[in-house]
Scaffold this motif. Sequence first.
Motif, mmCIF file in Angstrom:
data_model
loop_
_atom_site.group_PDB
_atom_site.id
_atom_site.type_symbol
_atom_site.label_atom_id
_atom_site.label_comp_id
_atom_site.label_asym_id
_atom_site.label_seq_id
_atom_site.Cartn_x
_atom_site.Cartn_y
_atom_site.Cartn_z
ATOM 1 N N TRP A 134 0.845 -1.198 0.000
ATOM 2 C CA TRP A 134 0.000 0.000 0.000
ATOM 3 C C TRP A 134 0.874 1.240 0.000
ATOM 4 O O TRP A 134 2.100 1.165 0.172
ATOM 5 N N TYR A 135 0.229 2.386 -0.186
ATOM 6 C CA TYR A 135 0.978 3.611 -0.413
ATOM 7 C C TYR A 135 1.854 3.998 0.765
ATOM 8 O O TYR A 135 2.917 4.613 0.588
ATOM 9 N N TYR A 139 5.199 6.340 1.183
ATOM 10 C CA TYR A 139 4.971 7.695 1.671
ATOM 11 C C TYR A 139 4.831 7.635 3.194
ATOM 12 O O TYR A 139 4.201 6.714 3.724
ATOM 13 N N MET A 177 -1.254 -3.343 -5.850
ATOM 14 C CA MET A 177 -1.563 -2.131 -5.089
ATOM 15 C C MET A 177 -2.815 -2.407 -4.249
ATOM 16 O O MET A 177 -3.936 -2.177 -4.677
ATOM 17 N N THR A 180 -4.455 2.217 -2.240
ATOM 18 C CA THR A 180 -4.007 3.406 -2.957
ATOM 19 C C THR A 180 -4.042 4.626 -2.038
ATOM 20 O O THR A 180 -4.718 4.615 -1.006
ATOM 21 N N PRO A 181 -3.345 5.709 -2.391
ATOM 22 C CA PRO A 181 -3.567 6.975 -1.704
ATOM 23 C C PRO A 181 -5.056 7.336 -1.755
ATOM 24 O O PRO A 181 -5.696 7.212 -2.807
ATOM 25 N N THR A 212 -1.556 8.500 -6.758
ATOM 26 C CA THR A 212 -1.603 7.123 -7.252
ATOM 27 C C THR A 212 -0.890 7.014 -8.593
ATOM 28 O O THR A 212 -0.128 6.054 -8.834
ATOM 29 N N LEU A 215 2.880 7.152 -7.902
ATOM 30 C CA LEU A 215 3.422 5.920 -7.348
ATOM 31 C C LEU A 215 3.507 4.834 -8.400
ATOM 32 O O LEU A 215 4.536 4.146 -8.523
#
Length: 419
Positions: A134-135, A139, A177, A180-181, A212, A215
């Motif tokens: 995941w994001y 981040y 993924m 996601t953001p 997204t 990334l």
Amino acid sequence: MKKTRKWLCLLLAFVLAAGCCVIAQADDAAAPETRAPLTQRDFLRTKGTRIVNADGQEVVLKGVNLGSWMIWEDWLSPYEQATDHYSVIETLTRRFGTEDAYALMDVYMDNWITEYDLDRIAEMGFNCVRVPFWYRNFYVDDVGTKRLDANGEWDFSRLDWVVRESKARGLYVILDMHGTPGFQSDAPHSGKGGSVGLFDKTEQGEFYRTLTDELWTAIASRFAGEPAVAMYDLMNEPMCDVPESSLRRRINNETEYARLYNTVRAADPDHILTMECIWTGFNLPKAFLKGWKNVVYQVHFYNNSDFIFALFLGLTRFLHPTVPLMMGEFYPHKKTTWAGCFKSMKFFNYSWMLWTYKAAGHMMWESDWCLMGSKDGFERARVATDSYDEIARKWGACMRTENGYQSSGHYEKNVKAFV
């Protein structure tokens, strides 16, 4: 006319499913073969409804998910006092600061999956691992602050490691993924429950979509040309648990998938992209009508009978006759049997990924949910009250599969004959 087509579709799926249940037979159990490291000749693409390598030979992917490694769920992972991975990060960051919070999560990930696990997966005869991430692996916040490595570069070392080590063992990797953001679903397995924001028609929603894109562009650029990467799984279970109509679900899925298709293709024109029919094949358009090429459509299914499972696979094949299909996650519920699932997937030529390789929880040592389950007496880290050192201990060497986990018997009883 629409009703007629619908009933014809259902009737055909019924016939196909019935034929599957009668005709399909399990393969005889065979000893897993030792595979050489993957090379450029193993690079995958689609050809009609098949996945093939550079020599044009068909490759059916048969693998496992590395669940609860890079993104965590409380029922699978050894933590408590938090409802999802996002709340784990918030709690650890509040108590210890960002740097130490991520250091603890690194301890966890360093031990949950190791080279030992990839050796076991290869020895069992699987040829693929699906890697949910995941994001927040990349981040450190929700505003796009990148996590950097020792050289000041955006840190993708965890993905680099699993691709490199899998490649050496002849294992393909599906980069999934899972969160996601902004979150693509309300389900906690996207990282944070009740928080879908990726599809919002707002400035904030557009910001999430831009992150997204950023990334996926970075990941696709990094692994362009890499034969060990089987495909990019653009969004896990989009709109899961969201109380929307089927029409709204389809519109959101189709719109965001079209955007991500263009985003990834700009960075990597060659790898397969997989898009998820959640929860039915009606929620994705015909690929050829969208101009999507080199794509695999993916389903996840948790249902209650062999007939319904086969019907679902047959209907999805009928709806999408021009692309390869894959069961990205599955687990038989109630009257569904493992043999029935495998027979149906073989009949309809689905690649498949078990959910999941490893789990920590009471009775997981004999659960069909996982191949490797925690031994009785395992410890969960109390993220809100345990000291830093105690959390590090509970997520340390004792969490390695060879130290604190054992075969659930699931592979031997249900899976081995079909790999």
